[in-house]
Enzyme design. Structure first.
Site: not given
Length: 250
Positions: A9-11, A98-99, A118, A121
């Site tokens: 969400n951020t990068n 991703d998880r 992790d 975000t």
């Protein structure tokens, strides 16, 4: 040469692999992705293959368009290839890809049982059983969005960049906010990890990753190992398995 891509969400984090070796890693803010920016970051590297893990579908489509201009047709986790792990979530499709990628990477690289934290975000906690099953986990707000919420939802608290606090007991508003966020989330993390390790069973180890892990690992006491490129390594491993399956069918 393989380009691994983790869209958050951020990068967006990119990793270029030759076999098992990570040659280069770079980040682009998710809202700043463009062809020129990507090409500049890529430099002289010329990957011919790619694999994407994403939690932002709109950006996935945008990035696929950029890659197509370079004649690269990526595999998409969850669409073109599944993560080869038994998923015990009540509704398996709800788990962020991703998880699952992180869980698979831990199975292959570090062993089980394990707990993964992790620092992204959102901060996610994921549990992998000794039988190499993804059991589920917890999700809490991340440090940056929590810090942003303090300034957005209050009249007098300022907007701050996340960084290490200089003192535990803040002597002004800014230092009090930073101490509260960093030490507060470190305490939350340690408490949850302690409970998760107990629930996961004997021999469970904790592995930490994510964009804010280098900061938070300095304050958390329950982390056994840090791997900032865990997701990228997982994508590289999954791509290798996918290619093997394709070869068997040919």
């Amino acid at each position: 040469m393989l380009l691994t891509i983790d869209i958050g969400n951020t990068n967006i984090t990119f990793g270029i692999f030759m076999g098992k070796k990570l040659l280069r890693r770079f980040d682009i803010p998710t809202d700043k992705l463009g062809y020129a920016t990507f090409k500049k970051k890529l430099g002289s590297f010329k990957p011919s293959q790619a694999i994407i893990c994403s939690v932002v579908p709109k950006v996935t489509r945008h990035l696929k368009g950029i890659l197509s201009r370079m004649l690269i047709h990526p595999l998409i986790i969850g669409k073109d290839v599944r993560v080869p792990i038994k998923n015990l979530y009540r509704k398996p499709s709800e788990v962020g890809q991703d998880r699952l990628v992180n869980a698979y990477a831990v199975i292959r690289l570090y062993g089980t049982p394990a707990v993964i934290v992790d620092f992204g975000t959102a901060i996610t906690f994921d549990v992998v059983s000794k039988n190499k099953e993804y059991r589920g986990g917890l999700i809490v707000p991340g440090l940056k969005i929590s810090l942003e919420a303090l300034s957005r939802r209050t009249a007098l608290l300022p907007k701050l960049e996340l960084r290490a606090p200089h003192e535990f007991i803040g002597k002004d508003t800014k230092s009090s906010m930073l101490s509260g966020i960093v030490y507060g989330f470190a305490s939350l993390t340690d408490q949850l990890l302690s409970q998760l390790k107990k629930d996961t069973g004997k021999g469970a180890h904790v592995l930490a990753t994510g964009g804010d892990v280098s900061l938070m690992a300095r304050y958390c006491r329950r982390i056994d190992k840090i791997d900032e490129t865990l997701t990228l390594k997982g994508l590289n491993l999954i791509y290798g398995e996918a290619k093997k399956e394709i070869s068997k069918k040919v």
